[in-house]
Every structure is written in C-alpha cells, then in structure tokens.
Design an enzyme around this catalytic site. Sequence first.
Site, PDB file in Angstrom:
ATOM      1  N   ASP A   1      17.926 -14.858 -19.637  1.00  0.00           N
ATOM      2  CA  ASP A   1      18.391 -13.510 -19.313  1.00  0.00           C
ATOM      3  C   ASP A   1      17.239 -12.702 -18.716  1.00  0.00           C
ATOM      4  OD1 ASP A   1      19.434 -10.997 -19.153  1.00  0.00           O
ATOM      5  OD2 ASP A   1      20.436 -11.097 -21.105  1.00  0.00           O
TER       6      ASP A   1
ATOM      7  N   CYS B   1      28.683 -12.708 -19.124  1.00  0.00           N
ATOM      8  CA  CYS B   1      27.384 -12.608 -19.812  1.00  0.00           C
ATOM      9  C   CYS B   1      27.440 -11.431 -20.777  1.00  0.00           C
ATOM     10  CB  CYS B   1      26.225 -12.511 -18.818  1.00  0.00           C
ATOM     11  SG  CYS B   1      26.197 -11.022 -17.810  1.00  0.00           S
TER      12      CYS B   1
ATOM     13  N   SER C   1      25.893 -12.497 -14.848  1.00  0.00           N
ATOM     14  CA  SER C   1      27.256 -12.800 -14.378  1.00  0.00           C
ATOM     15  C   SER C   1      27.595 -12.157 -13.030  1.00  0.00           C
ATOM     16  CB  SER C   1      28.320 -12.512 -15.443  1.00  0.00           C
ATOM     17  OG  SER C   1      28.354 -11.162 -15.805  1.00  0.00           O
TER      18      SER C   1
ATOM     19  N   CYS D   1      23.298  -8.336 -15.037  1.00  0.00           N
ATOM     20  CA  CYS D   1      22.241  -9.229 -14.519  1.00  0.00           C
ATOM     21  C   CYS D   1      22.792 -10.593 -14.089  1.00  0.00           C
ATOM     22  CB  CYS D   1      21.143  -9.431 -15.565  1.00  0.00           C
ATOM     23  SG  CYS D   1      20.215  -7.923 -15.939  1.00  0.00           S
TER      24      CYS D   1
HETATM   25  P1  4NP Z   1      23.091  -9.731 -18.717  1.00  0.00           P
HETATM   26  O1  4NP Z   1      21.726  -9.053 -19.252  1.00  0.00           O
HETATM   27  O2  4NP Z   1      23.863 -10.136 -19.958  1.00  0.00           O
HETATM   28  O3  4NP Z   1      22.629 -10.911 -17.930  1.00  0.00           O
HETATM   29  O4  4NP Z   1      23.799  -8.676 -17.892  1.00  0.00           O
HETATM   30  C1  4NP Z   1      21.675  -7.927 -20.091  1.00  0.00           C
HETATM   31  C2  4NP Z   1      22.013  -6.684 -19.587  1.00  0.00           C
HETATM   32  C3  4NP Z   1      21.909  -5.565 -20.406  1.00  0.00           C
HETATM   33  C4  4NP Z   1      21.469  -5.700 -21.717  1.00  0.00           C
HETATM   34  C5  4NP Z   1      21.150  -6.950 -22.215  1.00  0.00           C
HETATM   35  C6  4NP Z   1      21.249  -8.059 -21.400  1.00  0.00           C
HETATM   36  N1  4NP Z   1      21.334  -4.550 -22.544  1.00  0.00           N
HETATM   37  O5  4NP Z   1      20.806  -4.677 -23.670  1.00  0.00           O
HETATM   38  O6  4NP Z   1      21.761  -3.442 -22.122  1.00  0.00           O
END
Ligand code: 4NP
Length: 155
Positions: free
Chosen positions: A123, A8, A15, A13
């Site tokens: 997400d 991801c 993955s 979150c």
């Molecule tokens: P993930 O979600 O891709 O499911 O881990 C996110 C985690 C962090 C961020 C964005 C999406 N971020 O902007 O830090």
Amino acid sequence: MINVLFVCLGNICRSPMAEALFRDLVEKENLSGKITVDSAATSSWHIGSPPHKGTLAILKKYNISANGLVGRQLTKQDFEKFDYIIGMDDSNIRNIFEITGKPKHPKILRLLDLTEHQKDVPDPYYTGDFEETYQLVSEGCKSLLEKIHNEHYLK
Ligand code: 4NP
C-alpha cells in the site's frame, strides 16, 4: 457483459490505479463493449474523493487516463453485479467477505495471486512507493485479462 471490480482499503491509491490500468488494457484490446471496470473501498473514509496525488502522478507518468476515478464504498449488492471482485491484499479479501457475506467465493480473488508473486500489493499510502505498486498492479492486471480471455470467448 463481464464486470470487473477492484477493491482496496481507501479506494484512493491501489484500486483506482488498477481500475485505470485495467481499463487502458481493455480499451487497447477493443474490449470496452464487453468488459466494464470499477473500483471501491472497504472503508467509508474517502467516499467522493479523487485518487491520491501519488496515484494521479504515476498514471500521468505512464500516460494512463485517470478520468472518472471517484472514491466509493463496496456494497453487498456489488457481489451480484460483478463477475470478478479483485482485492489488493489479504485484509481487503477478509473485508470483502464481511461486506458481501460470501466467504471464499471463487469470483473474489487477491490480485497478485494471479501472478507468480502470490503476495499482497504493497500500500503506497504507507510505503510512499507508487512506482513499485504500479509495476505490480500492472502485472496483476495483465494476468487478470489473460484469465478472463481463458474463461470467456471474447473475440
Ligand atoms: P488504498 O490506500 O487502500 O490503496 O487506497 C489507503 C488509502 C487511505 C488510507 C489508507 C490506505 N487511509 O488511512 O486513509
């Protein structure tokens, strides 16, 4: 050995949730000696970080172990090491193609394309709805294990 990698954007979150859920399914089917599970980010933002507290809370709610979940970034070498590289959304798939240099390879799949949903995993970093994501990731992981059963002689 069959090597499965979930990918991801942040690897905090979705993955790691998929990694924990899929590992739980693999252990329950006594397939730990045949299938390895890992996860990675397309970004470098959370290298070395534990999962988001929302992911940890939902895994705890469903009694799924979060042991060993640490953020890391996808590398070009991961393409050779893994047999199934599973992105959570279309943007992940595009980024996986860029990092690995392997556009449209059949081992690179979007998780919910293995289900009737055929859509991105929302997400929860942005939606805040870890329950919705958990239910969809759980469904996707079950479909992936079925696919692996169909493609390999495991028992
Ligand atoms: P993930 O979600 O891709 O499911 O881990 C996110 C985690 C962090 C961020 C964005 C999406 N971020 O902007 O830090």
